[in-house]
Design an enzyme around this catalytic site. Structure first.
Site, PDB file in Angstrom:
ATOM      1  N   ARG A 128     -29.613  93.315 -30.636  1.00 49.48           N
ATOM      2  CA  ARG A 128     -30.583  92.831 -31.639  1.00 49.48           C
ATOM      3  C   ARG A 128     -31.114  91.427 -31.359  1.00 49.48           C
ATOM      4  O   ARG A 128     -31.605  90.745 -32.242  1.00 49.48           O
ATOM      5  CB  ARG A 128     -29.990  92.886 -33.057  1.00 49.48           C
ATOM      6  N   LYS A 150     -44.745  86.599 -25.978  1.00 49.76           N
ATOM      7  CA  LYS A 150     -45.079  88.025 -25.900  1.00 49.76           C
ATOM      8  C   LYS A 150     -44.229  88.639 -24.800  1.00 49.76           C
ATOM      9  O   LYS A 150     -44.287  88.202 -23.647  1.00 49.76           O
ATOM     10  CB  LYS A 150     -46.557  88.226 -25.559  1.00 49.76           C
ATOM     11  N   GLU A 192     -57.098  82.066 -14.954  1.00 48.88           N
ATOM     12  CA  GLU A 192     -56.576  81.817 -16.318  1.00 48.88           C
ATOM     13  C   GLU A 192     -56.681  80.329 -16.670  1.00 48.88           C
ATOM     14  O   GLU A 192     -56.945  79.977 -17.819  1.00 48.88           O
ATOM     15  CB  GLU A 192     -55.120  82.292 -16.458  1.00 48.88           C
ATOM     16  N   LYS A 234     -52.598  76.452 -24.813  1.00 51.89           N
ATOM     17  CA  LYS A 234     -51.958  77.683 -25.288  1.00 51.89           C
ATOM     18  C   LYS A 234     -50.946  77.378 -26.399  1.00 51.89           C
ATOM     19  O   LYS A 234     -50.900  78.067 -27.415  1.00 51.89           O
ATOM     20  CB  LYS A 234     -51.290  78.456 -24.139  1.00 51.89           C
ATOM     21  N   GLU A 244     -50.423  86.637 -33.468  1.00 49.62           N
ATOM     22  CA  GLU A 244     -51.807  87.085 -33.273  1.00 49.62           C
ATOM     23  C   GLU A 244     -52.391  87.805 -34.489  1.00 49.62           C
ATOM     24  O   GLU A 244     -52.882  88.924 -34.402  1.00 49.62           O
ATOM     25  CB  GLU A 244     -51.903  87.974 -32.017  1.00 49.62           C
ATOM     26  N   ARG A 248     -55.135  83.573 -32.229  1.00 46.37           N
ATOM     27  CA  ARG A 248     -54.514  83.763 -30.902  1.00 46.37           C
ATOM     28  C   ARG A 248     -55.338  84.711 -30.029  1.00 46.37           C
ATOM     29  O   ARG A 248     -55.292  84.630 -28.806  1.00 46.37           O
ATOM     30  CB  ARG A 248     -53.072  84.270 -31.071  1.00 46.37           C
ATOM     31  N   ASN A 252     -57.640  85.995 -25.276  1.00 44.89           N
ATOM     32  CA  ASN A 252     -58.044  87.189 -24.533  1.00 44.89           C
ATOM     33  C   ASN A 252     -59.507  87.133 -24.103  1.00 44.89           C
ATOM     34  O   ASN A 252     -60.121  88.173 -23.859  1.00 44.89           O
ATOM     35  CB  ASN A 252     -57.812  88.444 -25.392  1.00 44.89           C
ATOM     36  N   HIS A 255     -60.883  89.475 -21.523  1.00 48.15           N
ATOM     37  CA  HIS A 255     -59.852  90.476 -21.241  1.00 48.15           C
ATOM     38  C   HIS A 255     -60.286  91.893 -21.599  1.00 48.15           C
ATOM     39  O   HIS A 255     -59.810  92.847 -20.981  1.00 48.15           O
ATOM     40  CB  HIS A 255     -58.542  90.124 -21.964  1.00 48.15           C
ATOM     41  N   HIS A 259     -59.734  94.351 -18.830  1.00 46.10           N
ATOM     42  CA  HIS A 259     -58.819  95.499 -18.958  1.00 46.10           C
ATOM     43  C   HIS A 259     -59.540  96.805 -18.652  1.00 46.10           C
ATOM     44  O   HIS A 259     -58.948  97.751 -18.123  1.00 46.10           O
ATOM     45  CB  HIS A 259     -58.212  95.558 -20.363  1.00 46.10           C
ATOM     46  N   HIS A 272     -54.571  91.422 -11.756  1.00 46.17           N
ATOM     47  CA  HIS A 272     -55.022  91.152 -13.126  1.00 46.17           C
ATOM     48  C   HIS A 272     -56.059  90.024 -13.197  1.00 46.17           C
ATOM     49  O   HIS A 272     -57.137  90.188 -13.781  1.00 46.17           O
ATOM     50  CB  HIS A 272     -53.778  90.832 -13.962  1.00 46.17           C
TER      51      HIS A 272
END
Ligand code: NAD
Ligand code: GLY
Length: 371
Positions: A128, A150, A192, A234, A244, A248, A252, A255, A259, A272
């Site tokens: 946990r 994340k 980035e 950031k 988010e 936040r 992206n 992105h 993506h 990426h």
């Protein structure tokens, strides 16, 4: 800047991520791995280092030297995105269980974004939740994936679809590790860095443009500065919106288009950051059409990406229809409406549904050579 954890002679810098009891430091600079006193950030005696076959060969010994007072176990995963699955996760969890690790163990993620994501997720779910720390070794991981909590793995039906927010107890970004990074991976990380200038600080964007040759030549002071400012931007966004719920999402920028390219290519051929470079150009063009950005700034971005050796147009066979189909399956579609991050002005981004479909279609037709 608060540098209290560092010796006066240190060339490292500290950025703070303010999140109440989950707050932590990011230590950035040459030899950061050797300078940080790990015992100050680890409460137990046992560690599980998670790394991959490439990074283990290059850097495991460096950190092992600094971990002599701990009992260190390690899991060495194969290289590549393909390990970022529930099966890969299970390898780490099994090693923890077989080694008899309890809740006082700390997981150490040593590697790029793939290792950081999967090791962080293992720490989030093992018994946990146990502590973990990030030692990112790619530029992308140092400015993005190691910061903000994340964590997760991919599912056959979607990338990063299984995960948790779980903050590390410290991030140690040793810029020396970037010396061994393949050129393409380094350029992907730079895209980035450029993103942070675009979404958060126009002076930083100007600075990157001016210092790009030095950054591409791995100038240590310039790199440390670029990583520090990227992490500050950031950290400031994450501190306001950890999970988010709103702001936040501006991280992206580009992105959704990027993506779509990665999905079209089935995550092969392009890395990426290359897809994100083209995605940012497309989002920038949309921002031009919305009136926030000048054509001159669009051209500046294009030239910078080219100087980095990054692509500036989508894969040759990808059509506007491919983009439309893939983007409508994006996580950012709500009630059938695609939300996109656009720039109100250079250095200021917003999440918008107000871009007008005709402008979006214009962007797609300008950028796609295939019909
Ligand atoms: P990666 O982890 O696959 O690393 C790229 C390559 O560089 C790999 O082959 C790796 O073995 C190698 N490598 C790593 N460090 C090295 C070094 N110092 N010297 C030589 N080789 C080295 O890729 P990445 O670009 O770091 O990360 C991409 C991953 O990050 C994706 O899975 C993406 O989803 C994830 N990501 C997560 C977040 C987040 O917020 N959690 C943000 C962005 C990306
Ligand atoms: N990489 C996007 C985020 O951390 O939110």
């Amino acid at each position: 800047m608060d540098t209290s954890l560092l010796s006066p002679k240190s060339q490292c810098h500290r950025v703070h991520v303010t999140l109440g009891i989950r707050s932590y430091s990011i230590i950035i600079g040459p030899k950061a791995m050797e300078e940080v006193v790990f015992a100050d950030h680890i409460s137990g005696r046992r560690l599980m280092v998670v790394t991959n076959e490439i990074v283990e060969r290059l850097y495991f010994e460096n950190i092992a030297q600094n971990l002599k007072e701990f009992q260190v176990d390690k899991v060495v995963l194969p290289d590549g995105e393909k390990i970022k699955t529930l099966d890969g996760l299970n390898v780490i969890l099994s090693a923890l269980l077989e080694g008899g690790h309890d809740r006082t163990t700390t997981v150490v993620a040593l590697g790029g974004g793939v290792i950081g994501d999967i090791a962080g997720f293992a720490a989030a779910v093992y018994q946990r939740g146990i502590d973990f720390l990030q030692i990112p070794t790619t530029l992308l991981a140092q400015v993005d994936s190691a910061v903000g909590g994340k964590t997760g793995v991919n599912h056959a039906l979607g990338k990063n679809m299984i995960g948790a927010f779980h903050q590390p107890s410290i991030v140690i970004a040793d810029t020396m590790t970037l010396k061994t990074l393949p050129k393409r991976e380094f350029a992907a990380g730079l895209s980035e860095v450029i993103k942070y200038g675009l979404i958060g600080d126009r002076c930083f964007f100007d600075w990157i443009e001016k210092n790009l040759d030095g950054l591409l030549a791995h100038d240590s002071n310039l790199l440390t500065y670029a990583i520090r400012v990227s992490c500050q931007i950031k950290a400031s966004i994450v501190s306001k919106d950890e999970t988010e719920q709103g702001q936040r999402a501006i991280l992206n920028f580009g992105h959704t288009f990027g993506h779509a390219i990665e999905t079209f290519l089935q995550y092969r051929d392009w890395v990426h950051g290359e897809a994100i470079a083209v995605g940012m150009l497309m989002a920038m063009k949309l921002s031009v059409l919305q009136g926030g950005i000048s054509e001159t700034d669009f051209d500046r971005l294009k030239v910078m990406l080219k100087r980095c050796g990054l692509p500036t147009s989508p894969p040759i066979l990808m059509t506007a229809q491919d983009f439309n189909l893939i983007m409508m399956r994006d996580k950012k579609v709500i009630d059938g409406q695609l939300r996109l991050v656009i720039l109100q002005t250079l250095g200021l981004a917003t999440v918008s549904t107000e871009y007008g479909d005709s402008n979006l279609q214009k962007v797609l037709s300008v950028h796609c050579t295939a019909q």
